[in-house]
Design a protein around this motif. Structure first.
Motif, short mmCIF file in Angstrom:
data_model
loop_
_atom_site.label_atom_id
_atom_site.label_comp_id
_atom_site.label_asym_id
_atom_site.label_seq_id
_atom_site.Cartn_x
_atom_site.Cartn_y
_atom_site.Cartn_z
N SER A 249 4.11 0.04 -0.69
CA SER A 249 3.33 -1.09 -1.20
C SER A 249 3.61 -1.33 -2.68
O SER A 249 3.62 -2.48 -3.14
N PHE A 250 3.86 -0.26 -3.44
CA PHE A 250 4.16 -0.41 -4.87
C PHE A 250 5.47 -1.19 -5.06
O PHE A 250 5.54 -2.14 -5.85
N PHE A 251 6.50 -0.79 -4.33
CA PHE A 251 7.79 -1.47 -4.49
C PHE A 251 7.74 -2.90 -3.95
O PHE A 251 8.36 -3.81 -4.50
N ILE A 252 7.00 -3.11 -2.86
CA ILE A 252 6.86 -4.48 -2.33
C ILE A 252 6.13 -5.36 -3.34
O ILE A 252 6.49 -6.52 -3.55
N ALA A 253 5.07 -4.80 -3.96
CA ALA A 253 4.33 -5.57 -4.96
C ALA A 253 5.22 -5.94 -6.14
O ALA A 253 5.14 -7.05 -6.69
N ARG A 254 6.09 -5.02 -6.55
CA ARG A 254 6.99 -5.32 -7.67
C ARG A 254 7.97 -6.43 -7.31
O ARG A 254 8.36 -7.23 -8.16
N LYS A 255 8.36 -6.47 -6.05
CA LYS A 255 9.29 -7.51 -5.63
C LYS A 255 8.60 -8.86 -5.51
O LYS A 255 9.19 -9.90 -5.79
N LEU A 256 7.34 -8.84 -5.06
CA LEU A 256 6.67 -10.11 -4.77
C LEU A 256 6.11 -10.78 -6.02
O LEU A 256 6.04 -12.01 -6.08
N TYR A 257 5.69 -9.99 -7.02
CA TYR A 257 4.99 -10.61 -8.13
C TYR A 257 5.89 -11.55 -8.93
O TYR A 257 5.43 -12.53 -9.50
N LYS A 258 7.19 -11.28 -8.97
CA LYS A 258 8.10 -12.15 -9.71
C LYS A 258 8.13 -13.55 -9.11
O LYS A 258 8.09 -14.56 -9.83
N LYS A 259 8.15 -13.58 -7.80
CA LYS A 259 8.19 -14.88 -7.14
C LYS A 259 6.83 -15.58 -7.21
O LYS A 259 6.74 -16.80 -7.35
N MET A 260 5.76 -14.77 -7.11
CA MET A 260 4.42 -15.35 -7.10
C MET A 260 4.03 -15.90 -8.47
O MET A 260 3.37 -16.95 -8.57
N LEU A 261 4.44 -15.23 -9.54
CA LEU A 261 3.96 -15.58 -10.87
C LEU A 261 4.93 -16.45 -11.66
O LEU A 261 4.73 -16.67 -12.86
N GLN A 262 6.00 -16.93 -11.04
CA GLN A 262 6.96 -17.76 -11.77
C GLN A 262 6.31 -19.00 -12.40
O GLN A 262 6.52 -19.30 -13.58
N LEU B 142 0.68 15.43 8.09
CA LEU B 142 1.49 14.25 8.45
C LEU B 142 0.84 12.96 7.94
O LEU B 142 1.54 12.04 7.49
N SER B 143 -0.51 12.91 8.01
CA SER B 143 -1.20 11.71 7.52
C SER B 143 -1.01 11.55 6.01
O SER B 143 -0.81 10.43 5.51
N SER B 144 -1.05 12.66 5.27
CA SER B 144 -0.84 12.58 3.82
C SER B 144 0.56 12.11 3.49
O SER B 144 0.76 11.28 2.59
N ILE B 145 1.54 12.64 4.23
CA ILE B 145 2.93 12.21 3.99
C ILE B 145 3.07 10.72 4.29
O ILE B 145 3.69 9.96 3.52
N ALA B 146 2.51 10.32 5.43
CA ALA B 146 2.61 8.90 5.80
C ALA B 146 1.87 8.01 4.79
O ALA B 146 2.35 6.93 4.42
N GLY B 147 0.67 8.47 4.32
CA GLY B 147 -0.08 7.68 3.34
C GLY B 147 0.68 7.54 2.04
O GLY B 147 0.71 6.47 1.42
N THR B 148 1.28 8.65 1.55
CA THR B 148 2.06 8.59 0.31
C THR B 148 3.23 7.63 0.45
O THR B 148 3.52 6.83 -0.46
N GLY B 149 3.89 7.70 1.60
CA GLY B 149 5.00 6.77 1.84
C GLY B 149 4.52 5.33 1.85
O GLY B 149 5.18 4.43 1.30
N GLY B 150 3.33 5.08 2.47
CA GLY B 150 2.81 3.71 2.50
C GLY B 150 2.45 3.21 1.11
O GLY B 150 2.69 2.04 0.78
N ILE B 151 1.89 4.09 0.27
CA ILE B 151 1.53 3.69 -1.10
C ILE B 151 2.79 3.35 -1.90
O ILE B 151 2.83 2.34 -2.62
N LEU B 152 3.82 4.19 -1.79
CA LEU B 152 5.06 3.91 -2.50
C LEU B 152 5.69 2.62 -2.01
O LEU B 152 6.22 1.81 -2.80
#
Length: 546
Positions: free
Chosen positions: A205-218, A193-203
């Protein structure tokens, strides 16, 4: 200066065109949006930011999972034993009092059939002497070890014992055991369960980072585009329209301020460039005029030098003609006889002086040829010890007048008339070489000084040493033409001619001058004649020794 105005403020939701402030960059919105989104996705900085956020999230999740799993694994035995101890304790307390074997066996039998605890697989009661009274289930263990340690881990699992105390005496022991795989399944499930939860958290964070960098780096995109545009167009009136109180806002404001300074300096440089171009034109015209004057002066001096050299050669030729009388009449008088010894000595000195003057004239002609690189050495066997004795006799009056001593050594010992040192060369030129060096050393010495001329046959060198220091101004140009210092009648030609003569004899001449040791001039000959070559001396040279 004209250039295309471009706005760098990119709104990904806007469409169409709008009026823009003066001095801002502009491009078509649809082209700008597609280009920026494409470049932003593949830009190295964007990848680094996404990777950094995702990696930090992954590391944090992995650390939490590993720490939790490690704690569970390290405390697995204690976690497994505690429920069994609680069950054994509650079962021992629930037995009726006073304690009887029949009642205890009945209770154990009923509890074993009921199975109130799913993780309990073995329930038993035993006497204090290790006699098993009643058991539910099967378990392999060491009874004596269990009763001593109260808990034992075996191949079947974990089993604990709880004493039944009544009246301060142990009546029996309650035994409860469980298979260790039951607890292992819980750990495996936790890790899964921890591995599943960790994989979900990593994914996530990846999608959140992709959304945030556009606004941050404008603002960074704006700065990059502005820098590229300015680098191509050299238009320093462009500005980046971004205002914020964060660090990026400060960066943009400082960038715009820098452009202001560069724009001012560019205008100043342009004006100064025009002034310099005008000054260069005037200076070039002046230099061209001066160059033409210098060319005329050089031509005039060259012509005057050629005339002077020609006049000197004519004078030297005329002097050589007159010297025939100075040299010829003494020979005629000596051949007549009827002269006293003193008269013959005087006539021989006159004859010798004539030959010396003739040598000086010839030396001037030879030096001129050496300068032109056309002189051919007429080498014979020259004995330098007698040559140095002759120079010493010639400068006796100078040594007396200046109160300077001339010392000649041969292989570190005082020289004698029996010592000989032969080299290949011309007697007249070598006499001029060493005479110039010794006279310069004597003239530069102080009263009571000693000038040493050292002959070393091993390394084929002759050195001239005096205690005074050559002025630093002329040390580097000591052998140059006209190099002189501190001598009112000095011409700077003595060391220059010595250098030319040494080169003509393929000898190396050098000078070192320091305060502690004084000045040392070394002449090193590359070729020395053997004593067997004495017979090659020319008669004219032998006459010089008379």
């Amino acid at each position: 200066m004209t250039s295309t105005r471009v706005e760098l403020h990119m709104d990904f939701e806007a469409s169409g065109t709008s009026p823009l402030p003066s001095g801002c960059l502009y491009t078509h919105p649809s082209t700008l949006v597609s280009t920026v989104m494409f470049r932003s996705f593949f830009a190295p900085l964007n990848r680094r930011i996404i990777f950094f956020i995702t990696a930090m999230s992954a590391i944090a999740i992995c650390i939490v999972v590993l720490v939790s799993a490690s704690c569970i694994i390290l405390t697995r035995d204690s976690r497994s034993t505690r429920p069994l101890e609680d069950c054994a304790r509650s079962l021992a307390v629930s037995l009726p009092r006073p304690f009887t074997i029949e009642t205890a066996r009945s209770t154990i039998h009923n509890v074993g059939n009921a199975k109130p605890w799913p993780f309990v697989e073995y329930i038993a009661i035993a006497r204090s002497d290790s006699t098993l009274l009643e058991a539910s289930g099967s378990f392999t263990f060491n009874m004596d070890e269990l009763l001593t340690k109260r808990k034992v881990k075996s191949a079947s699992g974990i089993i604990v014992s709880q004493p039944i105390i009544e009246g301060g005496e142990i009546k029996a022991y309650i035994l409860i055991g469980s298979n260790s795989q039951f607890f292992g399944k819980g750990i495996t499930m936790y890790l899964l369960l921890s591995s599943i939860a960790g994989t979900g958290g990593i994914l996530a964070s990846f999608f959140i980072a992709r959304k945030l960098y556009k606004k941050m780096l404008q603002p960074l995109y704006d700065l990059t585009a502005a820098a590229k545009e300015i680098g191509v167009s050299k238009d320093y009136t462009l500005r980046v329209p971004y205002a914020s109180n964060d660090e990026l806002g400060d960066l943009v404001s400082q960038f715009n301020a820098m452009l202001d300074q560069i724009e001012k300096r560019d205008k100043l440089l342009t004006s100064h460039k025009k002034m310099l171009e005008q000054a260069v034109k005037l200076r070039t015209a002046e230099l061209a005029k001066k160059n033409s004057q210098l060319v005329l002066e050089v031509a005039e001096r060259r012509e005057a030098e050629m005339i002077r050299c020609e006049v000197e050669r004519i004078n030297q030729h005329d002097l050589k003609s007159l010297l025939n009388l100075v040299i010829g009449y003494p020979e005629l008088l000596l051949s007549k006889g009827n002269l006293t010894a003193q008269q013959e000595n005087y006539i021989k000195k006159i004859e010798m002086a004539g030959y010396r003057i003739l040598d000086m004239i010839n030396n001037n002609l030879d030096i001129f040829k050496m300068e032109q690189g056309i002189y051919k050495l007429r080498a014979t066997s020259v004995e330098l010890v007698h040559l140095l004795f002759e120079i010493q006799d010639d400068i006796t009056s100078m040594l007396t007048r200046l109160d300077v001593t001339l010392r000649i050594t041969f292989n570190n010992y005082p020289v004698s008339t029996s010592n000989t040192f032969f080299v290949a060369g011309e007697y007249r030129l070598l006499q001029t070489l060493f005479s110039n060096l010794i006279v310069n050393a004597v003239e530069a010495s102080n009263p009571n000084d000693i000038v040493t001329v050292a002959i070393q046959t091993d390394d084929q060198t002759i050195t001239v040493h005096n205690n005074t220091l050559v002025p630093e101004k002329i040390q580097e140009k000591f052998f140059n033409k006209y190099a002189t210092y501190g001598k009112e009648d000095g011409t700077g030609l003595g060391t220059y001619s010595a250098k030319l003569i040494a080169n003509a004899h393929k000898a190396h001449i050098s000078m070192t001058s320091t305060k502690p040791s004084g000045t040392l001039i070394t002449v090193e000959f590359s070729e020395q004649l053997s004593l067997a070559d004495n017979s090659s001396l020319e008669p004219a040279v032998e006459q010089m020794f008379i």
